[in-house]
Design an enzyme around this catalytic site. Structure first.
Site, short mmCIF file in Angstrom:
data_model
loop_
_atom_site.label_atom_id
_atom_site.label_comp_id
_atom_site.label_asym_id
_atom_site.label_seq_id
_atom_site.Cartn_x
_atom_site.Cartn_y
_atom_site.Cartn_z
N ASP A 16 33.78 45.88 17.53
CA ASP A 16 33.13 47.19 17.73
C ASP A 16 34.08 48.35 17.46
O ASP A 16 33.66 49.43 17.04
CB ASP A 16 32.58 47.30 19.16
CG ASP A 16 33.68 47.05 20.20
OD1 ASP A 16 34.30 45.98 20.15
OD2 ASP A 16 33.91 47.94 21.05
N LYS A 46 38.72 37.89 29.06
CA LYS A 46 37.26 37.93 28.89
C LYS A 46 36.72 36.52 28.63
O LYS A 46 35.74 36.10 29.25
CB LYS A 46 36.90 38.87 27.72
CG LYS A 46 35.45 38.74 27.29
CD LYS A 46 35.01 39.77 26.27
CE LYS A 46 33.59 39.41 25.81
NZ LYS A 46 32.88 40.48 25.13
N LYS A 79 41.89 37.30 26.07
CA LYS A 79 41.88 35.95 26.66
C LYS A 79 41.17 35.97 28.02
O LYS A 79 40.46 35.04 28.37
CB LYS A 79 43.33 35.45 26.86
CG LYS A 79 44.10 35.34 25.55
CD LYS A 79 45.56 34.97 25.79
CE LYS A 79 46.38 36.02 26.50
NZ LYS A 79 46.61 37.27 25.75
N GLN A 107 50.06 35.91 27.16
CA GLN A 107 50.74 36.37 25.94
C GLN A 107 50.06 35.79 24.70
O GLN A 107 48.86 35.55 24.75
CB GLN A 107 52.25 36.03 25.99
CG GLN A 107 53.03 36.85 27.03
CD GLN A 107 52.91 36.33 28.45
OE1 GLN A 107 53.12 35.15 28.69
NE2 GLN A 107 52.57 37.18 29.38
N GLY A 149 49.44 38.95 21.98
CA GLY A 149 48.90 39.17 23.33
C GLY A 149 47.77 40.19 23.33
O GLY A 149 47.49 40.84 22.32
N ASP A 150 47.09 40.27 24.48
CA ASP A 150 46.01 41.23 24.70
C ASP A 150 44.85 41.06 23.72
O ASP A 150 44.18 42.03 23.35
CB ASP A 150 46.53 42.69 24.63
CG ASP A 150 47.64 42.92 25.63
OD1 ASP A 150 47.56 42.36 26.73
OD2 ASP A 150 48.59 43.66 25.29
N GLY A 163 48.46 40.71 31.66
CA GLY A 163 47.42 41.55 32.24
C GLY A 163 46.12 41.15 31.59
O GLY A 163 45.96 41.29 30.38
N HIS A 164 45.22 40.58 32.36
CA HIS A 164 43.98 40.05 31.81
C HIS A 164 42.79 40.79 32.42
O HIS A 164 42.68 40.88 33.63
CB HIS A 164 43.88 38.54 32.08
CG HIS A 164 44.99 37.76 31.42
ND1 HIS A 164 45.24 36.45 31.69
CD2 HIS A 164 45.89 38.13 30.49
CE1 HIS A 164 46.26 36.04 30.95
NE2 HIS A 164 46.68 37.05 30.22
P1 GDP Z 1 44.25 39.57 27.41
O1 GDP Z 1 45.64 39.90 27.85
O2 GDP Z 1 44.21 38.74 26.17
O3 GDP Z 1 43.39 39.01 28.50
O4 GDP Z 1 43.59 40.97 27.01
P2 GDP Z 1 43.63 42.33 27.89
O5 GDP Z 1 42.61 42.22 28.94
O6 GDP Z 1 45.01 42.68 28.26
O7 GDP Z 1 43.25 43.38 26.78
C1 GDP Z 1 42.03 43.34 26.11
C2 GDP Z 1 41.28 44.66 26.41
O8 GDP Z 1 40.21 44.80 25.52
C3 GDP Z 1 40.68 44.69 27.79
O9 GDP Z 1 40.65 46.01 28.25
C4 GDP Z 1 39.26 44.17 27.57
O10 GDP Z 1 38.33 44.63 28.54
C5 GDP Z 1 38.96 44.76 26.23
N1 GDP Z 1 38.06 43.99 25.38
C6 GDP Z 1 37.94 42.65 25.24
N2 GDP Z 1 37.07 42.34 24.25
C7 GDP Z 1 36.64 43.54 23.75
C8 GDP Z 1 35.75 43.89 22.69
O11 GDP Z 1 35.19 43.07 21.99
N3 GDP Z 1 35.58 45.23 22.45
C9 GDP Z 1 36.19 46.19 23.19
N4 GDP Z 1 35.96 47.47 22.89
N5 GDP Z 1 37.04 45.88 24.20
C10 GDP Z 1 37.27 44.58 24.46
P1 IMO Z 2 48.91 39.21 28.03
O1 IMO Z 2 48.81 37.86 28.72
C1 IMO Z 2 51.21 41.83 25.39
C2 IMO Z 2 55.58 41.50 25.61
C3 IMO Z 2 56.38 42.67 26.16
C4 IMO Z 2 57.67 42.53 25.38
C5 IMO Z 2 57.83 41.01 25.30
C6 IMO Z 2 58.77 40.43 26.33
O2 IMO Z 2 48.28 40.31 28.77
O3 IMO Z 2 48.47 39.08 26.61
P2 IMO Z 2 58.56 40.02 28.96
O4 IMO Z 2 58.32 40.99 30.07
O5 IMO Z 2 57.53 38.96 28.83
O6 IMO Z 2 59.95 39.47 28.95
O7 IMO Z 2 58.46 40.95 27.61
O8 IMO Z 2 56.55 40.46 25.47
N1 IMO Z 2 54.52 40.99 26.50
C7 IMO Z 2 53.21 41.17 26.29
N2 IMO Z 2 52.57 41.88 25.33
N3 IMO Z 2 50.51 41.13 26.30
C8 IMO Z 2 51.14 40.39 27.25
O9 IMO Z 2 50.50 39.56 28.08
C9 IMO Z 2 52.56 40.43 27.30
N4 IMO Z 2 53.49 39.86 28.10
C10 IMO Z 2 54.68 40.20 27.60
O10 IMO Z 2 55.72 43.89 25.89
O11 IMO Z 2 57.50 43.01 24.07
MG MG Z 3 46.74 41.56 28.39
#
Ligand code: GDP
Ligand code: IMO
Ligand code: MG
Length: 426
Positions: free
Chosen positions: A334, A18, A16, A225, A12-13, A40-41
């Site tokens: 970066d 972006k 996606k 995720q 996750g994170d 959280g996106h």
């Molecule tokens: P998602 O859950 O896959 O949508 O990702 P999140 O938004 O939760 O987490 C990604 C974080 O990294 C966010 O704060 C983005 O703004 C940031 N981000 C995405 N791409 C880049 C990158 O290439 N460089 C940096 N420094 N931050 C990035």
């Molecule tokens: P995005 O879409 C990162 C993790 C939680 C925990 C496990 C189970 O932003 O990438 P849950 O509440 O889903 O039953 O928790 O999954 N988890 C994530 N980790 N990014 C997420 O979403 C997540 N959604 C759940 O931290 O380990």
């Molecule tokens: Mg996220």
């Protein structure tokens, strides 16, 4: 114009949000198909505009030509959705086009309470969930006692279903977890009120999407995720409760496989994980601190510090195999600027045996020791890179390693959070 799916390749994170925002500029529909507000996106516009954090609404909301859809596979907390929509409206976004599947399951107050209190019994197997009620809601869906979005539209039916489900839930809440019981009539009144607010958005999203695709319109399926959090293919039991991989894109949207023309993986240039569970390439505390502070690695949903580790080719190979990635996008390069050399796990050592495959056995994964190759780092900042020639040779080398493990091309690298900090390869 067919459908494309965006899938997280790690835990996750990956970024996606972006990429969904970027690709939504050319799509007619953007569809969330699984998960809930555990996601959280983040979207950072290229024009210096305000950044957005979304939990339930697809990350296409900045694109007026793209209709956001919450599909049947999502678990919806009506309170959260109503508040996210009003927040977006107060920021000036038009949310009126949103379409919400009548078949999506609901996260109810007892799910949130159970998610909060039940982990204490798990001891060392505690997952560290987001406590949003995700697991309990999907459990009820599978147990055929879930409530769905359509149930919000008729208070009488809602009350009947709540009375039935609370007969058991209240026993569990009171006798197992020492919690106060919930009142069916109070919940029915409160949730049918939320139903009234959501009614304009509720529809049959499966017909909507299929009719659009049959007419030649395009759809973007936004995963939440990541592959290693998938209920079937992730690091079970340290996973979420939905199908975050490509199979979930079909079942969670009702879009058949034949419409999906491209599977797009989003993969970080290192690995992060929120919550508990095995993490073979987890870095030493000092390196983790450097990555956390430079990469701002704090959870978008819970604010928890993310665990950080080195790029893991075994995971990527596995994720690409499970999802059939046609291309990947490599994010956060970066953040690695300034490291003299960068460890990359090319294989695992499991009990003295070298392997490039993910072990199927949980204990083996727990004991997998990464075999690292050190790649030459780069000292220059790359945040302003616009075209491939702006990238140092070492970044190109990193890209080649990722391509080899994924078995497909890296179509772009992301060098900063903003939309325009993205270098596409031809
Ligand atoms: P998602 O859950 O896959 O949508 O990702 P999140 O938004 O939760 O987490 C990604 C974080 O990294 C966010 O704060 C983005 O703004 C940031 N981000 C995405 N791409 C880049 C990158 O290439 N460089 C940096 N420094 N931050 C990035
Ligand atoms: P995005 O879409 C990162 C993790 C939680 C925990 C496990 C189970 O932003 O990438 P849950 O509440 O889903 O039953 O928790 O999954 N988890 C994530 N980790 N990014 C997420 O979403 C997540 N959604 C759940 O931290 O380990
Ligand atoms: Mg996220």
């Amino acid at each position: 114009m067919p459908a494309k799916a965006i899938i997280g390749g790690q835990w996750g994170d990956e970024g996606k949000g972006k990429y969904t925002d970027i690709f939504a500029a050319h799509a007619r529909y953007a569809v969330r198909f699984q998960g809930g507000n555990n996601a959280g996106h983040t979207i950072v516009p290229g024009d210096g505009g305000r950044s957005l954090r979304l939990h339930l609404v697809p990350s296409s909301i900045r694109r007026p030509g793209c209709i956001p859809v919450i599909g049947n596979g999502v678990v919806v907390d009506p309170e959260v959705l109503v508040s996210e929509l009003s927040q977006l409206e107060s920021l000036g976004y038009d949310v009126s086009a949103l379409r919400l599947s009548a078949n999506a399951h609901l996260i109810m107050p007892y799910h949130k309470i159970l998610d909060r209190v039940s982990e204490r019994y798990l001891g060392k197997n505690r997952v560290g969930t987001t406590k949003k009620g995700i697991g309990p809601a999907y459990s009820d869906k599978a147990a055929r006692i879930g409530l769905r979005v359509q149930d919000l539209l008729d208070e009488k039916i809602l009350l009947e279903k709540l009375e039935s489900v609370l007969r058991e839930k209240n026993q569990i809440l009171a006798k197992v977890y020492n919690q106060l019981p919930l009142e069916a009539s109070e919940l029915a009144a409160r949730y049918s009120e939320l139903g009234k607010q959501l009614a304009p958005y509720i529809c049959d999203t499966v017909s909507l999407l299929n009719e659009a695709l049959e007419k030649g319109e395009s759809a973007l399926l936004e995963g939440a995720q990541g592959t290693l959090l998938d209920i079937d293919h992730g690091s079970y039991p340290f996973v979420t409760s939905s199908s975050c991989t490509i199979g979930g894109a079909c079942s969670g949207s009702g879009i058949p496989l034949r419409h999906i023309s491209k599977v797009i993986g989003v993969v970080k240039a290192y690995v992060t994980r929120v919550g508990a569970g095995p993490f073979p390439t987890e870095a030493d505390p000092l390196s983790q601190e450097m990555i956390v502070s430079k990469g701002k690695e704090f959870g978008t949903t819970t604010g928890r510090k993310r665990r950080c580790g080195w790029f893991d080719c075994v995971l990527l190979r596995y994720a690409s195999r499970i999802n059939g990635f046609d291309e990947i996008h490599l994010t956060k390069l970066d953040v690695l600027s300034g490291f003299e050399s960068i460890p990359v796990a090319i294989a695992y050592d499991i009990g003295g045996k070298k392997t490039k495959d993910m072990p199927y056995h949980q204990s083996e994964f727990h004991h997998a020791r990464p075999i690292y190759e050190e790649i030459q780092g780069w000292s220059e900042e790359i945040r302003r890179a616009q075209k491939p020639e702006d990238l140092p040779l070492e970044v190109r080398q990193f890209v080649e390693i990722a391509e080899e493990s994924a078995g497909c091309r890296v179509a772009s690298v992301s060098v900063g959070p903003a939309e325009d900090q993205t270098v596409f390869f031809d």
